[in-house]
Design a protein around this motif. Structure first.
Motif, PDB file in Angstrom:
ATOM      1  N   PHE A  53      74.289  29.375  80.133  1.00 33.78           N
ATOM      2  CA  PHE A  53      75.412  30.298  80.059  1.00 33.78           C
ATOM      3  C   PHE A  53      76.064  30.142  78.690  1.00 33.78           C
ATOM      4  O   PHE A  53      75.699  29.270  77.916  1.00 33.78           O
ATOM      5  N   ARG A  54      77.025  31.008  78.406  1.00 33.21           N
ATOM      6  CA  ARG A  54      77.745  30.942  77.134  1.00 33.21           C
ATOM      7  C   ARG A  54      79.165  30.450  77.362  1.00 33.21           C
ATOM      8  O   ARG A  54      79.779  30.766  78.364  1.00 33.21           O
ATOM      9  N   ILE A  55      79.632  29.675  76.405  1.00 35.11           N
ATOM     10  CA  ILE A  55      81.009  29.195  76.423  1.00 35.11           C
ATOM     11  C   ILE A  55      81.622  29.568  75.076  1.00 35.11           C
ATOM     12  O   ILE A  55      80.944  29.536  74.050  1.00 35.11           O
ATOM     13  N   GLY A  56      82.879  29.946  75.095  1.00 37.01           N
ATOM     14  CA  GLY A  56      83.505  30.348  73.845  1.00 37.01           C
ATOM     15  C   GLY A  56      84.946  29.915  73.757  1.00 37.01           C
ATOM     16  O   GLY A  56      85.596  29.637  74.764  1.00 37.01           O
ATOM     17  N   GLY A  57      85.420  29.853  72.552  1.00 42.42           N
ATOM     18  CA  GLY A  57      86.799  29.469  72.294  1.00 42.42           C
ATOM     19  C   GLY A  57      86.943  29.030  70.854  1.00 42.42           C
ATOM     20  O   GLY A  57      86.168  29.438  69.993  1.00 42.42           O
ATOM     21  N   LEU A  58      87.916  28.190  70.614  1.00 45.04           N
ATOM     22  CA  LEU A  58      88.174  27.673  69.276  1.00 45.04           C
ATOM     23  C   LEU A  58      87.630  26.257  69.149  1.00 45.04           C
ATOM     24  O   LEU A  58      87.725  25.459  70.088  1.00 45.04           O
TER      25      LEU A  58
END
Length: 149
Positions: A53-58
């Motif tokens: 899966f994909r994870i995103g953020g800073l």
């Protein structure tokens, strides 16, 4: 065989072939489907274990650690509410920086570290991946709601 029976056999064969083709296409589509999750969703155990899966953020400030003599990099991704440790082996994009938005694709390991296969970084000063921007916005709303209570 009568012409009527021949037509039925042809129709049945066509329906069977169409069904088999549909099953194969849907199976291929499902195996290539990759979902996006924010760090808060991963901590809440909403993300699949053992599936990509994909994870995103800073990228968390001060979290980038490069292993000596290797292309392995460890860093943390945050949505300002929760933080997930990430490990990536490979060459990072030129625009990868602390405090900037990224999206990483990979799997979460049993020890809670996200093993990234791919890391994507923003392409200019005004851009953040839409999924990451939405996750940050939702996290900020949740944080405001908890402060009000």
């Amino acid at each position: 065989m009568k012409p009527r029976h021949k037509k039925l056999v042809i129709i049945a064969s066509a329906v069977t072939a169409l069904g088999v083709a549909s099953v194969l296409v849907l199976n291929a589509f499902q195996s290539n489907l990759v979902f996006f999750f924010s760090p808060s969703q991963v901590v809440a155990k909403e993300a699949p274990i053992g599936k990509s899966f994909r994870i995103g953020g800073l990228v968390t400030e001060g979290s980038v650690q490069r292993e000596e003599g290797s292309t392995t990099v460890r860093f943390s991704v945050t949505d300002t509410v929760e933080t997930i440790p990430v490990m990536y082996t490979g060459i990072l994009p030129d625009l990868f920086r602390e405090g900037k938005g990224i999206v990483a694709q990979g799997k979460i390991s049993a020890n809670g570290i996200f093993q990234a296969d791919e890391v994507l970084a923003k392409h200019d000063e005004n851009y953040m991946p839409p999924e990451a921007a939405e996750a940050l916005e939702q996290a900020a709303k949740a944080q405001k709601a908890s402060l009000i209570q």
